[in-house]
Write an enzyme that holds these catalytic residues in place. Structure first.
Site, PDB file in Angstrom:
ATOM      1  N   ASN A  44       0.811  -1.216   0.000  1.00 34.30           N
ATOM      2  CA  ASN A  44       0.000   0.000   0.000  1.00 34.30           C
ATOM      3  C   ASN A  44       0.845   1.268   0.000  1.00 34.30           C
ATOM      4  OD1 ASN A  44      -2.051  -1.858   0.229  1.00 34.30           O
ATOM      5  ND2 ASN A  44      -2.721  -1.214   2.252  1.00 34.30           N
ATOM      6  N   ASN A 144       0.130  -1.892  -6.911  1.00 33.34           N
ATOM      7  CA  ASN A 144      -0.197  -2.826  -5.835  1.00 33.34           C
ATOM      8  C   ASN A 144      -1.682  -2.758  -5.507  1.00 33.34           C
ATOM      9  OD1 ASN A 144       0.548  -4.473  -3.271  1.00 33.34           O
ATOM     10  ND2 ASN A 144      -0.568  -2.699  -2.463  1.00 33.34           N
ATOM     11  N   GLU A 145      -2.339  -3.902  -5.490  1.00 29.98           N
ATOM     12  CA  GLU A 145      -3.723  -4.046  -5.003  1.00 29.98           C
ATOM     13  C   GLU A 145      -4.643  -2.916  -5.479  1.00 29.98           C
ATOM     14  OE1 GLU A 145      -3.756  -4.702  -0.772  1.00 29.98           O
ATOM     15  OE2 GLU A 145      -2.885  -6.704  -0.955  1.00 29.98           O
ATOM     16  N   TYR A 216      -4.015 -14.094   2.346  1.00 28.22           N
ATOM     17  CA  TYR A 216      -3.742 -14.138   3.782  1.00 28.22           C
ATOM     18  C   TYR A 216      -4.769 -15.035   4.459  1.00 28.22           C
ATOM     19  CZ  TYR A 216      -0.679 -10.104   3.048  1.00 28.22           C
ATOM     20  OH  TYR A 216       0.319  -9.269   2.631  1.00 28.22           O
ATOM     21  N   GLU A 264       2.223 -11.558  -2.181  1.00 28.44           N
ATOM     22  CA  GLU A 264       1.925 -11.362  -0.760  1.00 28.44           C
ATOM     23  C   GLU A 264       1.164 -12.590  -0.283  1.00 28.44           C
ATOM     24  OE1 GLU A 264       0.157  -7.766   0.678  1.00 28.44           O
ATOM     25  OE2 GLU A 264       1.229  -6.496  -0.767  1.00 28.44           O
ATOM     26  N   GLN A 326       5.461 -10.059   5.778  1.00 25.10           N
ATOM     27  CA  GLN A 326       6.635  -9.328   5.331  1.00 25.10           C
ATOM     28  C   GLN A 326       7.883  -9.935   5.953  1.00 25.10           C
ATOM     29  OE1 GLN A 326       6.165  -5.010   5.633  1.00 25.10           O
ATOM     30  NE2 GLN A 326       4.002  -5.195   5.226  1.00 25.10           N
TER      31      GLN A 326
END
Length: 484
Positions: A44, A144-145, A216, A264, A326
């Site tokens: 982000n 990203n995203e 996730y 991720e 991370q």
């Protein structure tokens, strides 16, 4: 983000800090973890990032607000510092560009700065800033995203697809040797999942080399069984994205492989973050390196990370790369304290052992075991497994999802016979402990890999029997019969 960099990898004045201010104790753990590529400057954060802020003399670099994580970014550690740290750590840099608040020109300028040898304004600027040789960054992420409304500069699939295509085209003109990752869905539960991938790929499939997915997982109250089967969910996510890639490739006549970059993935207790930990980001003061999502991982979390690694290996025909998110402190396998110690979380061990062993080919495996029912994934096997092989070694990666009982696993090695057991280790609850056991600053070795005593190789090397402890991830390394 948080303390990933500041007081994570970088802390001038720490007893172990080197001349550049980077913590040698953390650096030693990164080398032991054995990653090959690290994504920078992050997720982000990148969507509001001006890369120019992170180069040039430190004393003149601007201090900026980072709205993504309600933090103050000093830019004390920038591109040159991180590239030098990565070289010391023995890893490649995977560079992300800002497609939230910026676009084609900024991305092309950063690429010129980083990779062009010299003789242009941007490349000569890099040389003047102390890096005569190009950084030679090979892999680049196009934002990203961008499907997420939490993202700075959030876009529709059509808006992002067009911008990503134009950015990719110019970047490939600047440096045809690079690989590009286009942003796929932030998770499989996004309402746009599927349609997002299709639209974005319709714009970019002839320009990019990989499409990302982020995944996730967390244990929900009263549903440990689903959590332990998270690898099943990742298998399905990868398969769904692969099917869309194949459909669009066929429609567009693209016959080169497009990899899936799982850039991720991890265990992350997002429910707790959204309900509790996120509030200071909305109402608190602006601080440098605040403590953000510093999840403490237990044995169950380590077993799930191990099972997700098995899923990534199993899908390596489609998964071209994968980045555990991370590295330090922020939902990370490595923890550190300012002025204090650095230590391995439980999730450190399956990653480090897999990264150190997974070489050569991934072997096809067929699993026959007892099953159990889950809320999220239906009927799943109690056992999960992957295997890799080189001319010298066969490696088995094994999970027992049973919460209470050991599992006797008979492995047929007829297709890849072995001559000796080299090592066998397991991550499970320590003797007298439970699945909530975790490593902390005060108890850094509460959980560690233990030797597996019950591994028996048949005389002809065509089979091996392993007794897996309850709720465990294990790795068994065998010498191949063909090895000298």
């Amino acid at each position: 983000m948080g303390r990933a960099v500041y007081t994570g990898i970088y802390e001038p004045g720490h007893p172990t800090a080197n001349a550049a201010g980077f913590r040698e104790d953390v650096l030693d753990l990164v080398r032991e973890l054995n990653p090959s590529l690290i994504r920078y400057p992050g997720g982000n954060f990148v969507s509001g990032f001006r890369w120019e802020d992170s180069v040039g003399p430190r004393e003149t670099r601007p201090v900026r607000l980072d709205p993504a994580w309600h933090s103050v970014e000093t830019n004390e550690v920038g591109l040159h510092e991180f590239a030098a740290w990565a070289e010391t750590a023995g890893v490649e840099v995977m560079q992300a560009v800002n497609l939230g608040t910026r676009g084609v020109a900024a991305a092309a300028a950063l690429l010129e700065y980083a990779n062009h040898p010299g003789g242009t304004t941007r490349s000569d600027e890099r040389r003047a800033n102390g890096s005569i040789e190009p950084f030679g960054i090979r892999v680049w992420c196009l934002g990203n995203e961008m499907d997420g409304p939490w993202q700075i500069g959030h876009k529709t699939a059509e808006e992002y697809g067009r911008l990503a295509a134009e950015t990719a085209r110019v970047m490939k003109w600047v440096d045809p040797t690079i690989e590009l990752v286009v942003a796929g869905s932030s998770n499989a539960e996004m309402p746009t999942f599927g349609s997002w991938e299709r639209t974005v790929l319709e714009h970019t499939i002839d320009l990019v080399d990989h499409i990302s997915l982020h995944a996730y997982y967390e244990e929900k109250p009263g549903d440990l069984g689903s959590f332990l089967a998270s690898g099943v969910g990742l298998d399905r996510f990868i398969a769904d994205v692969a099917a869309i890639v194949d459909e669009v490739a066929a429609e567009r006549g693209v016959d080169r492989p497009i990899g899936i970059s799982v850039d991720e993935w991890n265990v992350w207790y997002q429910t707790r973050f959204n309900e509790v930990d996120k509030q200071p980001l909305l109402t608190g003061e602006w601080n440098t390196h605040p403590r953000l999502i510093e999840d403490e991982y237990n044995v169950s979390d380590a077993v799930v990370v191990g099972s997700l690694l098995i899923s990534l290996l199993r899908n390596s025909d489609r998964v071209s790369m994968a980045n555990l998110a991370q590295l330090v402190n922020v939902i990370a396998p490595i923890r550190s304290e300012p002025g204090g110690p650095a230590w391995r979380q439980t999730t450190f061990f399956p990653f480090a052992l897999t990264a150190g062993a997974a070489r050569g080919d991934v072997l096809a495996t067929a699993i026959h075991s007892d099953t159990y029912e889950t809320v999220a994934h239906g009927t799943v096997n109690l056992a999960d497994a992957a295997a890799t092989a080189t001319e010298k070694e066969i490696v088995l990666y094994l999970v027992n999802r049973s919460e209470t009982a050991p599992l006797t696993l008979d492995v047929d090695l007829a297709g890849a016979p072995a001559r000796a057991v080299l090592s066998a280790q397991s991550v499970h609850a320590p003797d007298g402990g439970d699945r909530f056991s975790a490593n902390t600053a005060d108890h850094q070795d509460a959980v560690a890999p233990a030797n597996l005593p019950d591994v028996t190789l048949s005389e002809d090397g065509d089979a091996v029997t392993v007794i897996l402890p309850a709720l465990s991830w294990s790795i068994v390394r065998l010498a191949a019969r063909s090895a000298a």
